[in-house]
Scaffold this active site. Structure first.
Site, short mmCIF file in Angstrom:
data_model
loop_
_atom_site.label_atom_id
_atom_site.label_comp_id
_atom_site.label_asym_id
_atom_site.label_seq_id
_atom_site.Cartn_x
_atom_site.Cartn_y
_atom_site.Cartn_z
CG ASP A 1 -0.34 0.05 2.44
OD1 ASP A 1 0.80 -0.22 2.60
OD2 ASP A 1 -1.17 -0.21 3.36
CB SER A 2 4.61 1.82 0.06
OG SER A 2 4.70 0.33 -0.92
CE LYS B 1 3.01 -5.80 3.89
NZ LYS B 1 2.67 -4.95 4.82
CD GLU C 1 0.58 -1.60 8.43
OE1 GLU C 1 0.12 -0.71 9.16
OE2 GLU C 1 1.01 -0.96 7.11
CD GLU D 1 7.86 -0.07 7.78
OE1 GLU D 1 7.93 1.16 7.49
OE2 GLU D 1 6.74 -0.91 7.56
#
EC number: 2.1.2.11
Length: 273
Positions: free
Chosen positions: A49-50, A118, A120, A187
């Protein structure tokens, strides 16, 4: 180690089995042409989503939608033949409930053909990870700095410097591993803590701003290529500097157009004789 010449797609199970064998090579990809270039050299391609920041100029990833992720996931799948392709679940598409997460993840898998999703989160997402993996959806975890939570965590900064932060990240990593994720990103976490977590969990850790001791590494491809220059985090290394080349090429093109030296005769179509 390059994977040039290999055509069999790497599976999430194969990624999990790489724990303790060799470093896992990962990069982000958002488009078909870039996926084709990166695919032979990577074990895993992440449609992150970057893309909201890198491609769309957003200040954070929070504004990215499920439709955006699906569209770019489809594009990457057209270009990837070898690497395991994972697509991010964007903010708001999975946090409400495990049922919402399943609907979003199932839609991504069905509409893109990717290998997994993925998400978070740590302890608070463990039940969701178990729910998804129990229903056939491979899950790639993400602990430490979580960009989707930037509005509540005080911005982009390294974590784990206090005992409270370190204990939370340890618990998060353990919870995600035990919930059934096949791997996890660590991260923005101080190096000794990332090293400790890598040794403690049974699944591979993929570091970004973490430790060389992680089981693999990932970078945003535009950062790695020197294309995204809005800012350069400490953990980024430019393996190329393509931004100046793009600017120089555009400048040369503009000069030739204005001078009417492009297109030349050989760039045009002429009547057949």
């Amino acid at each position: 180690m390059s994977t040039v010449g290999q055509t069999k797609r790497v599976t999430p199970a194969a990624i999990e089995a790489m724990k303790g064998t060799r470093p896992i090579v990962s990069l982000t990809a958002y488009t078909t042409p870039i996926a084709r270039l990166l695919d032979p050299h990577c074990d895993l391609l992440l449609v992150g989503d970057s893309l909201g920041m890198v491609l769309y100029g957003m200040e954070t990833t929070v504004g990215v939608t499920l439709e955006m992720m699906i569209g770019h996931g489809q594009a990457v799948m057209r270009g990837a033949k070898h690497a395991c392709v994972i697509v991010d679940l964007p903010f708001g598409s999975y946090q409400e409930s495990k049922e919402q997460a399943f609907r979003s993840a199932a839609r991504i898998l069905k509409e893109t053909g990717c290998d997994g999703v993925k998400l978070e989160g740590g302890e608070e997402m463990a039940e969701t990870v178990t729910f998804l993996t129990g229903r056939g959806i491979p899950v790639f975890g993400h602990v430490g700095l979580m960009p989707q939570q930037v509005n509540t965590t005080g911005g982009y900064r390294s974590l784990g410097r206090t005992d409270k932060e370190a204990d939370k990240i340890r618990r998060d990593a353990r919870a995600i591993a035990e919930a059934g994720a096949f791997a996890m990103v660590i991260e923005g976490t101080i190096e000794p803590l990332a090293r400790e977590i890598t040794a403690a969990v049974a699944i591979p850790t993929i570091g970004i701003g973490a430790s060389a001791a992680c089981d693999g590494q990932i970078l945003v491809s535009d950062d790695m290529l020197g294309l995204f220059n809005d800012f350069k985090p400490r953990f980024v290394r430019h393996f190329a500097q393509l931004a100046p080349l793009v600017s120089e090429a555009a400048e040369a093109y503009a000069e030739d157009v204005r001078a009417r030296t492009f297109p030349a005769l050989e760039h045009t179509f002429q009547p057949k004789k």
